[in-house]
Design an enzyme around this catalytic site. Structure first.
Site, PDB file in Angstrom:
ATOM      1  CB  THR A  20     -27.450  14.925 -27.424  1.00  0.00           C
ATOM      2  OG1 THR A  20     -28.734  15.554 -27.333  1.00  0.00           O
ATOM      3  CG2 THR A  20     -26.418  15.912 -27.924  1.00  0.00           C
ATOM      4  CG  ASP A  21     -28.867   9.568 -23.993  1.00  0.00           C
ATOM      5  OD1 ASP A  21     -28.519   8.425 -23.637  1.00  0.00           O
ATOM      6  OD2 ASP A  21     -29.981  10.059 -23.698  1.00  0.00           O
ATOM      7  CD1 TRP A  22     -33.973  14.765 -23.236  1.00  0.00           C
ATOM      8  CD2 TRP A  22     -33.219  13.410 -24.828  1.00  0.00           C
ATOM      9  NE1 TRP A  22     -34.852  14.846 -24.289  1.00  0.00           N
ATOM     10  CE2 TRP A  22     -34.403  14.047 -25.291  1.00  0.00           C
ATOM     11  CE3 TRP A  22     -32.562  12.520 -25.688  1.00  0.00           C
ATOM     12  CZ2 TRP A  22     -34.948  13.816 -26.562  1.00  0.00           C
ATOM     13  CZ3 TRP A  22     -33.097  12.295 -26.948  1.00  0.00           C
ATOM     14  CH2 TRP A  22     -34.272  12.925 -27.372  1.00  0.00           C
ATOM     15  N   GLY A  23     -28.825  15.446 -22.636  1.00  0.00           N
ATOM     16  CA  GLY A  23     -27.798  16.038 -21.782  1.00  0.00           C
ATOM     17  C   GLY A  23     -26.395  15.589 -22.111  1.00  0.00           C
TER      18      GLY A  23
END
Ligand code: GLC
Length: 750
Positions: free
Chosen positions: A275-278
């Protein structure tokens, strides 16, 4: 008696006399313990992965799929698997961040070399240099103990307002792909896994976490996917970072079409999707949608990583029969594949190096090679110090340090040579160099009140007056302005394309005070230029040049190096000319969370060429201190069995008086296509250096994709039979040679 007991007694009887008969027992023969197959570097990666996977418990498999820290995952000590550490970014190794939190870790051992921003690397049009930068960053990442680097960032510059344009590789998929491929090959050659990001259609910062991007299939396939496709298929990217936004209603991190159908099935991607963060939002979505590593869902001091969607909730689903074990195995396998393919488990893994002279030289070469000379009337540049006794350096960007800004791509640099420092280093001992700030710019993180923030303050007036006086009193004035990381930054888009802090007036007055004025822009995205442009003899775009920025700038200004950068993005005359502006808020920034790429394929020069809108400076444009002549274009038939359909061959001559590098570009136009196509598209380029008077013959091979478009009905790339114009030039609008290539047989490739 059990046979085994009898056996061991017999064995003991047999060996006993031997043992006692000798005065000193012979050393027992020690056959080296053969390492388990998964630790044997001589074994094929897939075999090692299979061997390791079958030894993992279900919980251990789950532990591979999610964070155990802001930028780390949990170890599996019994199998020799250490924590995996990852960090940004595309142009160097970021400072250490808290193990559980977003704040800086406050370390003093986490400096790195800051390489120029992505847009500068793209502006070099030099894949070999991209590879050198990738190698250098890979070495620094290893020295900092990293396993995965979160870059390159290859999203297409759809709108020049995009806050992260500076991080990316511009508006053209072919150029972005070529730079990405060699950057990744370089970085991964140093036992680091790259993470090509942000997959896909993350083309703005406004509402990036939620915006739902809608576009037709050709636009997706021909514009927004090719750089990722090249990064995976040719660059061998081991990880892909899924973007925050939605694509056609589904978050990218849970997007079955994007991740499972296209990336993994069609492209054969064997690595992992993180993922991108979050960017993860629910367990069924990420479990079934193709995610393999969940990062940043919760980042805080006391976070429970078991609450991550791919942690306990996914484990519960597997144990409860909601998800087959094969689904978990595939995710775990992909994580192990990345580990083993990047030699994480190998004893002879590279240890890297940091801030070496070699890395500094690469940073300087990228900065020098990416600078774009936009204007140079009457050879105002290069400056000849024999003729100059005083230089007035003007502008906040002459001294402002840029490396640490822009958020995740920011670097805590060992050093950063400012433009003023570079000029002083180069000529300070023989030329009287003065500095005037000229305009006040707020500290990083604040933009001030728009373009004329300081226009109405007495301080601003005083700053400008002092700068104008300094210009008047010097032989040469160099205005060093542009943008900064308050405008070119992750997390927000620019509001317009104008120069902030009333620089237009400053430049206008400085040019009036001293006709020998050079304007240098430090920026990462297009800038509208005011009426001063006509009166200004020279304009140089320096981008964000990293640690060596000032030295590189000085070498260009004083002629040690001939500028050779070319624009990877169009500089429009005005925002209203841009494609997204033509279709209103639905096209950008979106309405009620929905956005429609109404311009379709017509991004960047594809728009301006097709709509016949004159840009300020076109895609592929950049001047040199010398001149080049093109001649003798030949279109040679290629060997289709080798994937080469045609080779454009032509001669380039340096017709000037000094060495220089030219970026020769090949654009393809299809006559009468069955489906609408852009007027022309970049399908090949080559940068070459030529001595004065030297001629070289350039050959640029063109394959199937150079002629094909994506046919959504046939679900494949179709190169129609027919005539194609091959345009060879020095920019998209400076075509020097053209000829027609006839394709006799159509070919559809799925
Ligand atoms: C950020 C960025 C991404 C970066 C990640 C980790 O939100 O979008 O590019 O790699 O988080 O810092």
């Amino acid at each position: 008696m059990k046979p085994s007991l009898l056996y061991s007694l017999l064995a003991g009887l047999i060996t006993a006399p031997i043992l006692f008969a000798q005065t000193t027992p012979a050393p027992m023969p020690t056959t080296p313990a053969t390492p388990p197959l998964y630790l044997d570097p001589s074994q094929p990666v897939d075999a090692r992965v299979d061997d390791l996977l079958k030894q993992l418990t279900t919980s251990e498999k789950i532990s591979l799929l999610h964070a155990d820290g802001t930028f780390s995952t949990a170890p599996i000590p019994r199998l020799g698997i250490a924590e995996r550490w990852m960090l940004d970014g595309p142009n160097g190794v970021r400072e250490e961040i808290q193990r559980n939190g977003w704040n800086t870790a406050g370390r003093t051992d986490d400096f790195s070399t800051c390489f120029p921003s992505g847009i500068c690397l793209a502006a070099t049009w030099d894949p070999a240099l991209a590879r050198a930068e990738g190698e250098a960053i890979g070495e620094e990442a290893r020295a900092r103990g990293k396993d995965i680097m979160l870059g390159p960032a290859v999203n297409i510059e759809r709108i020049p307002l995009n806050g992260r344009s500076f991080e990316y590789f511009g508006e053209d998929p072919w150029l972005a792909g070529r730079i990405a491929v060699d950057f990744i090959r370089g970085e991964q050659s140093r036992d680091i896994a790259s993470s090509v990001k942000h997959f896909a259609a993350n083309n703005q910062e406004t509402n990036r976490n939620s915006i739902d991007v809608n576009m037709d299939e050709r636009t997706l396939r021909e514009i927004y996917l090719p750089a990722f496709e090249a990064a995976v298929k040719e660059g061998g990217a081991l990880t892909v970072m899924a973007a925050y936004n939605k694509l056609r209603g589904e978050f990218c991190a849970e997007n079955d079409y994007l991740l499972n159908q296209i990336l993994k099935k069609e492209w054969g991607f064997k690595g992992l999707v993180m993922t991108d963060w979050g960017a993860a939002h629910d367990t069924p979505g990420v479990a079934l949608g193709g995610l393999d590593l969940e990062m940043g869902t919760h980042v805080a001091a006391n976070v429970d990583y078991n609450t991550y969607y791919l942690a306990q909730p996914f484990l519960d689903g597997v144990l409860g029969g909601q998800y087959p074990m094969t689904l978990l195995d595939d995710k775990a396998r992909r994580n192990l594949y990345v580990m083993i393919a990047s030699h994480v488990l190998d004893g002879n893994r590279t240890t890297g190096s940091i801030n070496t002279a070699a890395h500094q030289a690469v940073a300087r070469r990228v900065s020098e090679g990416g600078m774009v000379l936009l204007k140079n009337d009457n050879n105002a540049l290069p400056l000849d110090t024999a003729q100059i006794h005083s230089i007035a350096v003007i502008g906040d960007n002459a001294t402002r340090l840029q490396a640490s800004g822009g958020q995740s791509s920011g670097i805590k640099a060992f050093y950063e040579i400012s433009p003023l420092a570079g000029i002083l280093n180069r000529v300070g001992n023989r030329v009287n160099v003065t500095f005037s700030q000229g305009y006040a710019a707020p500290a990083p993180g604040r933009r001030g009140r728009g373009n004329n923030a300081a226009a109405d303050t007495t301080e601003a007036t005083a700053l400008m007056d002092r700068a104008v006086l300094a210009a008047k009193q010097a032989d040469v004035a160099i205005v060093i302005g542009g943008l900064n990381k308050n405008f070119d930054t992750e997390g927000s888009d620019r509001r317009d394309l104008k120069l902030p802090y009333n620089q237009d007036e400053l430049i206008q007055r400085v040019v009036a005070a001293n006709p020998r004025t050079i304007v240098v822009f430090v920026a990462g995205s297009p800038i509208e230029m005011g009426p001063w442009l006509q009166q200004t003899p020279a304009v140089l775009l320096a981008w964000y040049g990293g640690s060596e920025a000032g030295n590189a700038l000085a070498r260009i200004l004083f002629g040690d190096v001939n500028p050779s950068g070319k624009l990877p993005c169009t500089f429009p005359k005005q925002l209203a000319d841009t494609p997204a502006a033509a279709f209103g808020p639905e096209a950008y920034p979106g309405v009620n969370g929905e956005e429609y790429y109404r311009e379709g394929l017509l991004v960047g020069y594809r728009w301006y060429d097709t709509k016949n809108i004159a840009p300020l400076f076109p895609f592929g444009y950049g001047l040199s201190y010398t001149t080049f002549k093109y001649a003798n274009l030949k279109l040679l038939p290629g060997d289709q069995s080798k994937g080469i359909w045609m080779t454009a061959q032509f001669d380039v001559t340096n017709t000037g008086t000094r060495e220089g590098a030219e970026v020769t570009q090949v654009y393809v136009h299809q006559n009468q296509p069955a489906l609408p196509r852009p007027n022309q598209e970049l399908k090949g380029f080559l940068k070459l250096s030529l001595q004065p008077g030297e001629t070289q013959t350039v050959t640029i091979p063109l394959g199937h994709r150079a002629f094909a478009y994506y046919d959504p009905d046939k679900k494949g790339w179709l190169a129609e039979a027919g005539d194609y114009k091959i345009n060879v030039g020095s920019s998209s609008r400076d075509i020097r040679l053209t000829d027609t290539f006839h394709l006799a047989t159509p070919l559809l490739v799925p």
